[in-house]
Design an enzyme around this catalytic site. Structure first.
Site, mmCIF file in Angstrom:
data_model
loop_
_atom_site.group_PDB
_atom_site.id
_atom_site.type_symbol
_atom_site.label_atom_id
_atom_site.label_comp_id
_atom_site.label_asym_id
_atom_site.label_seq_id
_atom_site.Cartn_x
_atom_site.Cartn_y
_atom_site.Cartn_z
ATOM 1 C CB SER A 183 -2.700 0.797 4.067
ATOM 2 O OG SER A 183 -2.450 0.811 3.301
ATOM 3 C CG HIS A 211 0.515 1.140 7.844
ATOM 4 N ND1 HIS A 211 -0.526 0.910 8.788
ATOM 5 C CD2 HIS A 211 -0.045 2.112 7.144
ATOM 6 C CE1 HIS A 211 -2.007 1.949 8.298
ATOM 7 N NE2 HIS A 211 -1.488 2.458 7.266
ATOM 8 C CE LYS A 242 -1.488 4.964 9.702
ATOM 9 N NZ LYS A 242 -1.297 6.108 8.822
#
Length: 394
Positions: A183, A211, A242
């Site tokens: 990350s 991610h 995200k």
């Protein structure tokens, strides 16, 4: 004497940063989360967001959240275990399991709760958790809550991982836990080699795809899909905050493992369930991932363009190969100062300083969204070049 107050009063790092005019946290955004945001009435370019596909403002995502509130209300008023399971929770979990190539999945109220709850309950006192030193804080929280033996290996260092696996008793459970995309650093886990070692030492693997999903793999299925090792990875974790443009998280695995977690993961059993709006928004985002692959294509076009720009500039960005680009500064105070100076130039980026990273590894985290334009990236690169040159960093 109030000993607690005496202890907390000694913590004055934020006050010192504020007095110096370089405090970079809790900046109040007065607009939607897009490539441009408004802070204190000032419009700035957002290069500090994890909304990789730019879906937080997508009309279908917003409409889905609104319709869910109309039907189900604003909350579930209880845990999934008791009164907090909605039909849309189950529908989304079935879709997520299929999306990442697993038999079953359960969703949590946050991604942090997934890692804290899953990792802490899967292995026993005589078992082992083996983890990458750069794993996310939520993974470390889960490890700390576990009674298992904990072995840390050097970041993406497969020789180090093998040495740790060699320390484990052969007949005990060995769980390797790593980020798919790291990350802060933006580099990708060496999953093919991790899989090879897991097979050699009869270990299991859990990959945090927070991610990776929406970024790598077929239609954004993540790092495991990208490397073709989905069947060799036992647990796939993801977040909604995200690419899914919402709030929450999930874990996907075989049916037996999910059944165990459904009845043993404390952060699942004893937390209020994910809100109807969050579930519906994530479900709509999944629809868009599957039907608008051009978003990921745009994300990678802009990512390669930015990576080339940073490297041509001579900026130290480590081993990243993703939309997460670390600009190493290697000094806490200077990192804060540069973040302020970039903000003054109209660029929002995030500081990453100790204790999040070692003091010699402090960086500025620059992240890209599929809806960024080449003109916006050029503007940011120009401001970064100017300020980094000023501080002799390039």
């Amino acid at each position: 004497m109030n000993l607690l107050r005496e202890k907390t009063a000694k913590y004055d790092a934020p006050q010192k940063a504020k007095a110096a005019g370089i405090y970079p946290y809790f900046r109040e955004i007065e607009s939607d989360q897009d490539t441009n945001v408004v802070i204190s009435g000032k419009k700035v370019l957002m290069f500090g967001s994890n909304a990789y596909l730019g879906l937080t403002n997508h009309p279908k995502v917003k409409e889905a959240a609104i319709e869910a509130i109309k039907k189900y209300g604003t909350g579930c008023a209880g845990s999934r275990f008791l009164n907090g399971t909605l039909d849309i929770h189950v529908q989304l979990e079935e879709r997520l399991a299929k999306f990442v190539g697993k038999e079953d999945a359960i969703s949590f109220s946050t991604g942090f709760q997934v890692n804290a709850g899953v990792i802490s309950c899967l292995t026993g006192r005589e078992d082992y958790i083996i983890w990458d030193e750069f794993d996310h804080a939520s993974i470390i929280a889960g490890i700390r809550l576990s009674f298992s033996n904990k072995l840390k290996y050097r970041h993406n260092d497969m020789e180090s991982l093998e040495r740790q696996l060699q320390k484990c008793e052969p007949d005990k459970v060995k769980l390797i836990v790593c980020d798919g995309v790291f990350s802060m650093e933006g580099d990708v886990a060496n999953l093919p080699e991790i899989v090879r070692l897991a097979k050699k030492y009869n270990a299991n693997i859990m990959v945090d795809e927070a991610h990776g999903i929406g970024v790598l793999g077929d239609h954004g299925r993540g790092t495991c899909d990208h490397f073709g090792v989905t069947d060799d990875v036992d647990l796939v974790m993801g977040t909604f905050s995200k690419s899914f443009a919402s709030l929450g998280g999930f874990i996907a695995a075989d049916k037996d493992t999910i059944n165990f977690l459904r009845h043993n993961a404390r952060t699942y059993i004893f937390s209020a369930s994910c809100t109807p709006a969050s579930v519906a928004a994530a479900n709509a985002a999944l629809d868009i991932m599957l039907t608008e692959p051009e978003r990921i294509e745009n994300l990678w076009k802009i990512t390669h363009y930015a990576l080339d720009g940073f490297r041509n500039m001579g900026c130290e960005i480590g081993h990243t190969s993703t939309p997460i680009i670390p600009m190493f500064v290697r000094d806490n105070d200077l990192t804060f100062l540069i973040v302020k100076e970039l903000f003054d130039e109209g660029i929002f980026v995030n500081p990453v300083v100790s204790p999040a990273v070692a003091s010699q590894d402090t960086m500025i985290r620059f992240s890209l969204i599929a809806t960024h334009t080449f003109e916006q990236v050029d503007f940011a690169l120009g401001a970064i070049r100017k300020i980094f040159k000023k501080h002799n960093l390039i």
